[in-house]
Scaffold this active site. Structure first.
Site, PDB file in Angstrom:
ATOM      1  N   SER A 152       0.908  -1.247  -0.109  1.00 37.35           N
ATOM      2  CA  SER A 152       0.059  -0.105  -0.015  1.00 37.35           C
ATOM      3  C   SER A 152       1.020   1.428   0.051  1.00 37.35           C
ATOM      4  CB  SER A 152      -1.064  -0.012   1.478  1.00 37.35           C
ATOM      5  OG  SER A 152      -0.218  -0.034   2.321  1.00 37.35           O
ATOM      6  N   GLY A 202      -0.371   4.484   0.190  1.00 43.17           N
ATOM      7  CA  GLY A 202      -1.247   5.593   0.727  1.00 43.17           C
ATOM      8  C   GLY A 202      -1.938   6.333  -0.421  1.00 43.17           C
ATOM      9  N   GLY A 247      -1.767   4.951  -4.108  1.00 43.86           N
ATOM     10  CA  GLY A 247      -2.413   3.591  -4.754  1.00 43.86           C
ATOM     11  C   GLY A 247      -1.682   2.331  -3.998  1.00 43.86           C
ATOM     12  N   GLY A 295      -5.443   1.328   5.013  1.00 42.17           N
ATOM     13  CA  GLY A 295      -4.794   0.094   4.503  1.00 42.17           C
ATOM     14  C   GLY A 295      -5.460  -1.187   4.881  1.00 42.17           C
ATOM     15  N   ASP A 296      -6.305  -1.285   5.917  1.00 41.73           N
ATOM     16  CA  ASP A 296      -6.759  -2.496   6.369  1.00 41.73           C
ATOM     17  C   ASP A 296      -8.121  -2.850   5.534  1.00 41.73           C
ATOM     18  OD1 ASP A 296      -5.235  -2.544   8.627  1.00 41.73           O
ATOM     19  OD2 ASP A 296      -6.551  -1.348   9.793  1.00 41.73           O
TER      20      ASP A 296
END
Length: 317
Positions: free
Chosen positions: A222, A224, A227, A255-256
């Site tokens: 990830s 942020g 993308g 992110g989760d």
């Protein structure tokens, strides 16, 4: 069914402010209370989309009881494992411009018998044959850096894919031991894992391939606002997915949500990556630690590129 394991869960309290003034008295205009911890966030996001998820969590004290109640309110089945210490509380301060300040408590120290009980609870769920097990977040004191290695051994014994989202020494030990289906670091965690700074797309792809070479089947990185990148051992291409800039309300749990979207999706890897990024983008447009539902997604805004230019700086994506 997807089983999530959160060794260091929390009750998350998010406060929305017009502007955070450090060293001054600040007044929140809105508060949010949610069950917290990376694995729990994954389970919550899955549940919002009708995907069955079960959270295995150590719980202790009044906040441990509150955590179990909050999980039920969010439609997440839970297997609480009693511990002597109190479940931690984390605090998030969110400015009107989306800037997020988090204060995470360390969590209770777990005794060896409590760690064994947590693993035994996971083992019992693995025996039911879930689609996958997701281990996520930090480890509280007393658990030991080999916890995820032990968990991977259980998952492999039951032939259940293990997805890991953690950082630092526990992540490094699990990657070295091999047998992971997917890891989901951000670029900073991936850089720490391989021991070098990651500036370009090529840097990230090279680091992800180093992880795959150690025995992990896939790496979802990830990035942020920029993308995400996906590298899979058995795929001929790497992929990047992202979309137009957004003005975030809160980045907590994005992110989760990205990981949950990848797990919930079906089809080829690029399609799963598109869904993952759409879930993550939707999460940042929600306040506090809220997670997106189906009505929040915009798959059409996400672009997927095979074998992105390795010379591009990450900030140019």
């Amino acid at each position: 069914m997807i089983v999530t394991v959160t060794p260091n869960p929390s009750v998350d309290r998010a406060l929305d402010l017009d502007r955070l003034e450090v060293g001054e008295v600040n007044r929140a205009h809105t508060t949010h209370v949610h069950p917290g911890g990376k694995g729990i966030n994954v389970a919550r996001a899955l549940a919002r989309h009708g995907v069955a998820a079960l959270a295995v969590v150590p719980t202790g004290g009044p906040d441990g009881t509150r955590l179990t109640e909050l999980l039920a309110e969010h439609g997440v089945a839970a297997v609480p494992v009693p511990v002597a210490g109190d479940t931690r509380t984390n605090v998030t301060l969110v400015d009107a411009d989306g800037s997020t300040t988090k204060v995470n408590a360390p969590g209770p120290r777990m005794a060896e018998a409590e760690v064994d009980a947590l693993l035994a609870a996971v083992d019992a769920q693995l025996a039911t044959g879930p689609q996958a097990v997701v281990a996520a977040g930090s480890l509280p004191a007393g658990v030991g850096d080999a916890f995820f290695v032990r968990l991977a051994a259980l998952a492999n014994r039951h032939h259940v894919p293990l997805v890991l989202d953690s950082s630092g020494v526990p992540l490094a030990r699990a990657v070295r031991a091999g047998g992971l289906t997917l890891v989901k670091p951000n670029e900073h965690e991936l850089g720490e894992l391989v021991g070098r700074e990651l500036v370009t797309v090529g840097d990230v792809l090279g680091a992800a391939r180093d992880v795959v070479a150690q025995g992990t089947r896939g790496v979802l990185v990830s990035l942020g606002a920029h993308g995400a990148l996906l590298v899979c051992r058995d795929a001929p291409h790497a992929w990047w997915a992202g979309g137009p800039p957004l003005v975030p309300l809160s980045t907590v749990g994005a992110g989760d949500a990205t990981l949950a979207g990848f797990l919930a999706a079906s089809g080829p890897a690029p399609d799963r990556l598109r869904t993952a990024v759409a879930w993550g983008r939707a999460a940042v447009l929600l306040p506090g630690t809220e997670l997106p539902g189906p009505q929040d997604l915009d798959l059409g805004a996400v672009r997927v590129v095979a074998d992105p230019d390795p010379h591009l700086a990450l900030k140019e994506l």
